[in-house]
Design an enzyme around this catalytic site. Structure first.
Site, short mmCIF file in Angstrom:
data_model
loop_
_atom_site.label_atom_id
_atom_site.label_comp_id
_atom_site.label_asym_id
_atom_site.label_seq_id
_atom_site.Cartn_x
_atom_site.Cartn_y
_atom_site.Cartn_z
N CYS A 57 -22.74 -41.07 -46.13
CA CYS A 57 -23.87 -41.46 -46.96
C CYS A 57 -23.48 -42.76 -47.66
O CYS A 57 -22.53 -42.78 -48.46
CB CYS A 57 -24.19 -40.36 -47.96
SG CYS A 57 -25.60 -40.81 -48.99
N CYS A 106 -31.03 -47.12 -47.86
CA CYS A 106 -30.21 -46.24 -47.01
C CYS A 106 -29.03 -47.02 -46.43
O CYS A 106 -29.21 -47.88 -45.55
CB CYS A 106 -31.03 -45.60 -45.91
SG CYS A 106 -30.14 -44.28 -45.07
O1 PYC Z 1 -27.46 -44.19 -47.98
O2 PYC Z 1 -26.64 -43.54 -46.06
C1 PYC Z 1 -27.37 -43.39 -47.04
C2 PYC Z 1 -28.19 -42.16 -47.11
C3 PYC Z 1 -28.28 -41.16 -46.19
C4 PYC Z 1 -29.18 -40.24 -46.70
C5 PYC Z 1 -29.60 -40.68 -47.92
N1 PYC Z 1 -28.99 -41.86 -48.15
#
Ligand code: PYC
Length: 310
Positions: free
Chosen positions: A86, A236
């Site tokens: 994550c 993300c």
């Molecule tokens: O930032 O890789 C990320 C992530 C995965 C799920 C939520 N955030």
């Protein structure tokens, strides 16, 4: 011992780091994940489900390092299960450790289920991560969405598996999140039913849609559906890593060139690709802030102590 967490948000997306109450689990990071999942899954449910937790939070369990050159082993989890890596969570953990005074500015490596991630604490809130290698495994794949028709996208890995599409007909806007959640959930279901997977049959558990940026300093805006049917408030980290690999493979991003990925709420990650022995290493930078210190209270009588599956 009670369960204590420090909460943070990274570009809007929450992370809950357990700072007290984690069982001592020996072994590798994979063995630790298996032990958490098989014997202590109540921890995950308590922290990531109502009434004590939040469905949008990513939980983080930090163990002593199983590898000599690392600061710790990190296992991430959410409302539906465990994550290989994550990106926003790693940034949140590093900013939280700095807030606790446990680390100084500089380089700190963490062993995650997807591999070793090198981080650099740039100041008390700004963190750069050198993620696990990213790769695109399929280009321009068609997937048929019921009541919509076919869309196309790429399959890529950035620490988790993603389906990334710019050809979807949706409006990437914060006011449209309900429709985006429904649409990306339908995409996720269709990927499963049409047998579209990552390498070796790995389930694609994130869907990422792209549209034009709202911010002048961004290259693109995204909406990311995570496992557990929640959307990422940040751009993300693993999703931006997968995007960087696709851009690089398409010849749209040179090594070292910065890509600025705006999230659905208008926050930003900056990233670039480093090529090492032909392997694409994504580097992502973002900011995290500590938001709360929580002690979970459980008198053993509450029938909802393990959370509500909504
Ligand atoms: O930032 O890789 C990320 C992530 C995965 C799920 C939520 N955030």
């Amino acid at each position: 011992m009670g369960l204590r967490t420090i909460d943070s948000h990274t570009e809007g997306e929450p992370t809950r780091l357990i700072v007290d109450g984690l069982p001592e689990l020996p072994g590798s990071v994979h063995e630790r994940l298996a032990a958490l999942r098989d014997s202590f899954d109540g921890l995950r449910r308590t922290l990531c489900l109502e009434p004590r937790g939040s469905e949008i939070a990513i939980g983080a369990a930090l163990f002593p390092p199983s590898q000599a050159d690392c600061t710790g082993d990190l296992v991430f989890f959410n409302n539906s299960g465990y994550l290989g890596m994550c990106g926003h969570g790693t940034i949140g953990v590093v900013a939280t450790l700095a807030w606790l005074g446990r680390i100084e500015p500089g380089v700190h490596r963490f062993n995650t289920v997807s591999g070793v991630v090198s981080t650099e604490l740039l100041d008390s809130n700004r963190v750069r991560i050198e993620n696990v290698p990213a790769r695109r495994t399929a280009r321009n794949v068609a997937v048929d969405i019921p009541a919509h028709g076919p869309i196309t996208g790429d399959v890529a890995y950035g620490g988790n598996w993603f389906f990334l599409s710019s050809d979807h007909g949706q409006v990437i806007d914060q006011g449209n999140t309900r429709a985006l959640l429904d649409f990306t959930s339908a995409v996720m279901d269709s990927l499963g039913s049409q047998g579209i997977t990552g390498e070796d049959g790995a389930a694609i558990d994130h869907v990422e849609l792209f549209g034009p940026p709202t911010r002048e300093d961004a290259d693109s805006k995204n909406f990311v559906l995570c496992p557990g049917k929640q959307f990422d408030r940040s751009p993300c980290g693993t999703g931006t890593s997968a995007k960087l690999a696709c851009l690089y493979e398409d010849g749209r991003l040179a090594e070292g060139q910065t890509w600025r990925q705006e999230s659905i709420i208008g926050s930003l990650f900056a990233g670039h690709i480093v090529v090492r022995d032909g392997i694409l290493v994504p580097v992502i930078e973002g900011t995290a802030f500590v938001t709360a210190e929580t002690t979970i209270i459980d008198d053993g009588l509450d029938p909802l102590r393990d959370g509500i599956l909504l």
